[in-house]
Motif scaffolding. Structure first.
Motif, PDB file in Angstrom:
ATOM      1  N   ILE A 127     -28.174  53.448  69.757  1.00  0.00           N
ATOM      2  CA  ILE A 127     -29.358  53.769  68.944  1.00  0.00           C
ATOM      3  C   ILE A 127     -29.910  52.513  68.262  1.00  0.00           C
ATOM      4  CG2 ILE A 127     -28.773  56.213  68.615  1.00  0.00           C
ATOM      5  CD1 ILE A 127     -27.963  55.603  65.739  1.00  0.00           C
ATOM      6  N   THR A 128     -29.038  51.549  67.971  1.00  0.00           N
ATOM      7  CA  THR A 128     -29.513  50.289  67.366  1.00  0.00           C
ATOM      8  C   THR A 128     -30.355  49.514  68.364  1.00  0.00           C
ATOM      9  OG1 THR A 128     -27.545  50.182  65.957  1.00  0.00           O
ATOM     10  CG2 THR A 128     -28.789  48.151  66.213  1.00  0.00           C
ATOM     11  N   ILE A 129     -29.883  49.425  69.621  1.00  0.00           N
ATOM     12  CA  ILE A 129     -30.632  48.704  70.658  1.00  0.00           C
ATOM     13  C   ILE A 129     -31.949  49.422  70.960  1.00  0.00           C
ATOM     14  CG2 ILE A 129     -30.620  47.958  73.085  1.00  0.00           C
ATOM     15  CD1 ILE A 129     -27.517  47.574  72.717  1.00  0.00           C
ATOM     16  N   ILE A 130     -31.908  50.775  71.023  1.00  0.00           N
ATOM     17  CA  ILE A 130     -33.143  51.549  71.257  1.00  0.00           C
ATOM     18  C   ILE A 130     -34.158  51.258  70.148  1.00  0.00           C
ATOM     19  CG2 ILE A 130     -34.153  53.885  71.246  1.00  0.00           C
ATOM     20  CD1 ILE A 130     -31.558  54.861  72.639  1.00  0.00           C
ATOM     21  N   ALA A 131     -33.682  51.289  68.899  1.00  0.00           N
ATOM     22  CA  ALA A 131     -34.577  51.016  67.763  1.00  0.00           C
ATOM     23  C   ALA A 131     -35.141  49.600  67.859  1.00  0.00           C
ATOM     24  CB  ALA A 131     -33.825  51.201  66.446  1.00  0.00           C
ATOM     25  N   ALA A 132     -34.266  48.638  68.197  1.00  0.00           N
ATOM     26  CA  ALA A 132     -34.693  47.231  68.261  1.00  0.00           C
ATOM     27  C   ALA A 132     -35.750  47.007  69.338  1.00  0.00           C
ATOM     28  CB  ALA A 132     -33.486  46.336  68.503  1.00  0.00           C
ATOM     29  N   VAL A 133     -35.550  47.593  70.536  1.00  0.00           N
ATOM     30  CA  VAL A 133     -36.548  47.378  71.595  1.00  0.00           C
ATOM     31  C   VAL A 133     -37.829  48.158  71.301  1.00  0.00           C
ATOM     32  CG1 VAL A 133     -34.882  46.745  73.391  1.00  0.00           C
ATOM     33  CG2 VAL A 133     -35.538  49.135  73.150  1.00  0.00           C
ATOM     34  N   SER A 134     -37.713  49.252  70.542  1.00  0.00           N
ATOM     35  CA  SER A 134     -38.919  49.984  70.121  1.00  0.00           C
ATOM     36  C   SER A 134     -39.724  49.144  69.135  1.00  0.00           C
ATOM     37  CB  SER A 134     -38.533  51.325  69.475  1.00  0.00           C
ATOM     38  OG  SER A 134     -37.837  52.150  70.397  1.00  0.00           O
ATOM     39  N   TYR A 135     -39.015  48.455  68.240  1.00  0.00           N
ATOM     40  CA  TYR A 135     -39.685  47.587  67.260  1.00  0.00           C
ATOM     41  C   TYR A 135     -40.418  46.444  67.949  1.00  0.00           C
ATOM     42  CZ  TYR A 135     -38.009  49.327  62.741  1.00  0.00           C
ATOM     43  OH  TYR A 135     -37.793  50.070  61.621  1.00  0.00           O
ATOM     44  N   GLY A 136     -39.973  46.117  69.177  1.00  0.00           N
ATOM     45  CA  GLY A 136     -40.610  45.029  69.917  1.00  0.00           C
ATOM     46  C   GLY A 136     -42.102  45.247  70.076  1.00  0.00           C
ATOM     47  N   GLU A 137     -42.506  46.506  70.314  1.00  0.00           N
ATOM     48  CA  GLU A 137     -43.937  46.820  70.469  1.00  0.00           C
ATOM     49  C   GLU A 137     -44.692  46.523  69.177  1.00  0.00           C
ATOM     50  OE1 GLU A 137     -46.726  50.775  71.107  1.00  0.00           O
ATOM     51  OE2 GLU A 137     -45.068  50.442  72.502  1.00  0.00           O
ATOM     52  N   LEU A 138     -44.107  46.937  68.048  1.00  0.00           N
ATOM     53  CA  LEU A 138     -44.754  46.740  66.749  1.00  0.00           C
ATOM     54  C   LEU A 138     -44.799  45.267  66.370  1.00  0.00           C
ATOM     55  CD1 LEU A 138     -43.018  49.748  64.971  1.00  0.00           C
ATOM     56  CD2 LEU A 138     -45.417  49.643  65.668  1.00  0.00           C
ATOM     57  N   SER A 139     -43.715  44.545  66.670  1.00  0.00           N
ATOM     58  CA  SER A 139     -43.661  43.121  66.295  1.00  0.00           C
ATOM     59  C   SER A 139     -44.668  42.306  67.108  1.00  0.00           C
ATOM     60  CB  SER A 139     -42.245  42.562  66.483  1.00  0.00           C
ATOM     61  OG  SER A 139     -41.901  42.504  67.853  1.00  0.00           O
ATOM     62  N   ALA A 140     -44.932  42.744  68.345  1.00  0.00           N
ATOM     63  CA  ALA A 140     -45.923  42.038  69.167  1.00  0.00           C
ATOM     64  C   ALA A 140     -47.349  42.373  68.721  1.00  0.00           C
ATOM     65  CB  ALA A 140     -45.728  42.405  70.636  1.00  0.00           C
ATOM     66  N   MET A 141     -47.545  43.600  68.195  1.00  0.00           N
ATOM     67  CA  MET A 141     -48.867  43.996  67.697  1.00  0.00           C
ATOM     68  C   MET A 141     -49.209  43.318  66.376  1.00  0.00           C
ATOM     69  SD  MET A 141     -49.010  48.110  68.344  1.00  0.00           S
ATOM     70  CE  MET A 141     -50.668  48.374  67.681  1.00  0.00           C
ATOM     71  N   PHE A 142     -48.191  43.176  65.504  1.00  0.00           N
ATOM     72  CA  PHE A 142     -48.408  42.618  64.153  1.00  0.00           C
ATOM     73  C   PHE A 142     -47.442  41.463  63.918  1.00  0.00           C
ATOM     74  CE2 PHE A 142     -48.973  47.318  64.026  1.00  0.00           C
ATOM     75  CZ  PHE A 142     -50.356  47.345  63.928  1.00  0.00           C
ATOM     76  N   PRO A 143     -47.703  40.302  64.561  1.00  0.00           N
ATOM     77  CA  PRO A 143     -46.724  39.188  64.489  1.00  0.00           C
ATOM     78  C   PRO A 143     -46.874  38.359  63.223  1.00  0.00           C
ATOM     79  CG  PRO A 143     -48.533  38.601  65.927  1.00  0.00           C
ATOM     80  CD  PRO A 143     -48.841  39.979  65.414  1.00  0.00           C
ATOM     81  N   LYS A 144     -46.703  39.020  62.049  1.00  0.00           N
ATOM     82  CA  LYS A 144     -46.871  38.272  60.804  1.00  0.00           C
ATOM     83  C   LYS A 144     -45.767  38.623  59.814  1.00  0.00           C
ATOM     84  CE  LYS A 144     -50.397  41.644  59.457  1.00  0.00           C
ATOM     85  NZ  LYS A 144     -51.790  41.846  59.088  1.00  0.00           N
ATOM     86  N   ALA A 145     -45.701  37.873  58.722  1.00  0.00           N
ATOM     87  CA  ALA A 145     -44.655  38.079  57.716  1.00  0.00           C
ATOM     88  C   ALA A 145     -44.702  39.495  57.167  1.00  0.00           C
ATOM     89  CB  ALA A 145     -44.835  37.071  56.578  1.00  0.00           C
ATOM     90  N   GLY A 146     -43.520  40.044  56.871  1.00  0.00           N
ATOM     91  CA  GLY A 146     -43.456  41.377  56.266  1.00  0.00           C
ATOM     92  C   GLY A 146     -42.857  42.422  57.182  1.00  0.00           C
ATOM     93  N   GLY A 147     -42.966  42.210  58.504  1.00  0.00           N
ATOM     94  CA  GLY A 147     -42.285  43.066  59.473  1.00  0.00           C
ATOM     95  C   GLY A 147     -42.462  44.556  59.253  1.00  0.00           C
ATOM     96  N   GLN A 148     -41.336  45.236  59.034  1.00  0.00           N
ATOM     97  CA  GLN A 148     -41.321  46.690  58.942  1.00  0.00           C
ATOM     98  C   GLN A 148     -42.300  47.217  57.889  1.00  0.00           C
ATOM     99  OE1 GLN A 148     -37.373  48.279  58.809  1.00  0.00           O
ATOM    100  NE2 GLN A 148     -38.030  50.373  58.597  1.00  0.00           N
ATOM    101  N   TYR A 149     -42.428  46.524  56.777  1.00  0.00           N
ATOM    102  CA  TYR A 149     -43.386  46.910  55.733  1.00  0.00           C
ATOM    103  C   TYR A 149     -44.803  46.962  56.314  1.00  0.00           C
ATOM    104  CZ  TYR A 149     -46.655  46.148  51.886  1.00  0.00           C
ATOM    105  OH  TYR A 149     -47.734  46.238  51.047  1.00  0.00           O
ATOM    106  N   VAL A 150     -45.166  45.940  57.097  1.00  0.00           N
ATOM    107  CA  VAL A 150     -46.498  45.873  57.703  1.00  0.00           C
ATOM    108  C   VAL A 150     -46.696  47.022  58.690  1.00  0.00           C
ATOM    109  CG1 VAL A 150     -48.031  44.490  59.182  1.00  0.00           C
ATOM    110  CG2 VAL A 150     -46.668  43.367  57.411  1.00  0.00           C
ATOM    111  N   TYR A 151     -45.665  47.309  59.512  1.00  0.00           N
ATOM    112  CA  TYR A 151     -45.780  48.376  60.517  1.00  0.00           C
ATOM    113  C   TYR A 151     -46.026  49.728  59.827  1.00  0.00           C
ATOM    114  CZ  TYR A 151     -42.916  44.790  62.902  1.00  0.00           C
ATOM    115  OH  TYR A 151     -42.405  43.617  63.376  1.00  0.00           O
TER     116      TYR A 151
END
Length: 471
Positions: free
Chosen positions: A58-82
């Motif tokens: 589930i950690t790897i699934i979550a991490a690769v899912s976050y990949g889509e969000l990190s590529a859409m919003f590649p700026k400081a703040g990460g999860q907060y920004v998403y």
């Protein structure tokens, strides 16, 4: 200020640095300790390994899912920004509020205390038994002081610029991987005994738990099994957390659209494999009852004594000190970037939104340092794990559901990387994490309930700050 972000933040972190930040932030003290409590709750070798495999997946699934969000919003703040992009400012604020109040600072405090507890193996006066000051019910012990000093030291180091802290992080993380891998290999070569392995796997899927008071195993059934699994997974989920730290510093990563997602995948994969191997090694070296009764749950110390003899205690102590020091460096570095982004949205103290001459949000670093140090003085570290895990899970579920939401609300947005296995794998994560969250709230209401209460307390704070804007 917000639109000057990329002028100020220096993109100095490559793929190796990002991956090592993920690894370094994930591997703290948990893998050396939590398996003891897990085995008491689930009672069998098969169930223990299953918990770690499920957590890894589930950690790897979550991490690769976050990949889509990190590529859409590649700026400081990460999860907060998403969360802000998917749900708006209130949800993002509740995450940032929980992040500052408990998630990041509570984890920094718990990891800092783990450092000092193991430092006491090398130098006894650092022990939590060495009480330096008493006033009523409040005790200040040496372990708390040592942990606060390390948090201050790392905050200072990080305030001098990201280049220094990334060099330290990468160096310590490589040492950490090598030493954990070394412990696993030496465990199988020097410490493994066929009779212990066979005995541990004889009744591999027994439903039982260990009663500390009587020192006996007790057969369990029905809802007690669910309660045991939920309690056990607090340990494995906490040990596997903090992988998302690399998203917070996306503003300082070279080619973030590619490297953030790749760092998330590689980092979580490396750590999950190491964790499963470490637990298989424990089962080859230490009998189940000895794992369940390890002093202060330090199962790695018991294993190391079986492998290396009396010097094993010192080997593990040094390993955990390196591990927790690197872990806190990563947590401290990443956390301040969230407060920086919140401040630029008018949701945190304005001063947190400024970068110093080294291009680092120093004020945010010191605010985090002060609160984490205060949490070190509370002494309730077991409770902190429950507080942290329940809030972390709730926001991971919301963030991953945000992928579904953003595909509807922003269908034409550029998506250089798409969530692997969408929609099935992200939905599988949501279902499993939600089931674990419900089980925790039902069976650990006293601590997890407080975690949710702390999060919800942010709602009036949000409306208060909105009307008055924090100065």
């Amino acid at each position: 200020m917000e639109n000057h972000e990329n002028e100020h933040f220096k993109r100095e972190l490559g793929l190796l640095d990002g991956t090592m930040l993920v690894v370094g932030s994930m591997i703290g003290s948990g893998i050396f300790i939590v398996s003891s409590d897990m085995i008491r709750n689930v009672g069998s070798a098969g169930m223990l390994i299953a918990m770690w495999v499920i957590t890894g997946l589930i950690t790897i699934i979550a991490a690769v899912s976050y990949g889509e969000l990190s590529a859409m919003f590649p700026k400081a703040g990460g999860q907060y920004v998403y969360l802000k992009e998917a749900y708006g400012k209130l949800t993002a604020f509740l995450y940032g509020w929980s992040f500052f109040a408990v998630i990041q600072t509570g984890t920094i405090a718990a990891v800092g205390v783990a450092f000092s507890k193991f430092a006491a193996y090398l130098y006894e006066p650092f022990s939590d038994q060495n009480v330096l000051y008493e006033m009523g019910s409040f005790n200040l012990n040496a372990a708390q002081l040592v942990s606060i000093v390390t948090i201050i030291l790392l905050s200072y180091f990080n305030s001098r610029g990201v280049k220094n802290s990334k060099t330290l992080q990468t160096f310590l993380s490589i040492i950490k991987i090598a030493s954990l891998l070394g412990l696993i290999v030496f465990g199988f070569i020097l410490g493994a005994k066929a009779e212990i392995w066979d005995a541990n796997w004889t009744d591999a899927w027994a439903n039982r738990n260990f009663v500390k008071d009587t020192g006996e195993w007790m057969t369990i059934g029905g809802s007690t099994i669910v309660a045991g699994i939920a309690a056990a997974m607090v340990g494995s989920v906490f040990s596997s957390d903090a992988w998302n730290g690399v998203t917070f510093i996306a503003g300082e990563i070279k080619n973030p659209k590619r490297n953030v997602g790749l760092s998330l995948f590689l980092g979580t994969l490396i750590v999950s494999i190491l964790y499963i191997l470490a637990n298989l090694m424990y089962l080859a070296v230490v009998p189940l009852t000895e794992m369940a009764t390890a002093e202060s749950d330090r199962v790695a110390v018991v294993a190391s004594q079986h492998i290396f003899g009396s010097i094993g205690t010192y080997i593990i102590a040094v390993m955990i000190m390196i591990s927790t020091f690197a872990c806190n460096n990563g947590l401290i570095m990443a956390g301040a970037r969230v407060y920086y982004t919140m401040a630029n949205d008018g949701l945190f103290f304005k001063k947190a939104g400024h970068l110093n001459e080294a291009g680092v949000p120093a004020w945010a670093l010191w605010a985090q340092c002060i609160w984490a140090s205060a949490l070190c003085l509370t002494g309730k570290y077991g409770d902190l794990l429950d507080f942290v895990v329940i809030i972390v899970l709730i926001f991971y579920i919301l963030t991953i559901y945000g992928i579904f939401k953003l595909r509807q609300t922003m269908p034409d947005a550029e998506r250089p990387y798409k969530a692997f296995g969408y929609p099935f794998l992200p939905m599988l994560y949501i279902v499993l994490a939600a089931a674990l969250s419900v089980a925790l709230l039902v069976f650990k209401t006293s601590t997890c309930g407080w975690g949710v209460a702390i999060m919800l307390a942010g709602i009036p704070v949000y409306y208060l700050t909105k009307s008055r804007q924090i100065g």
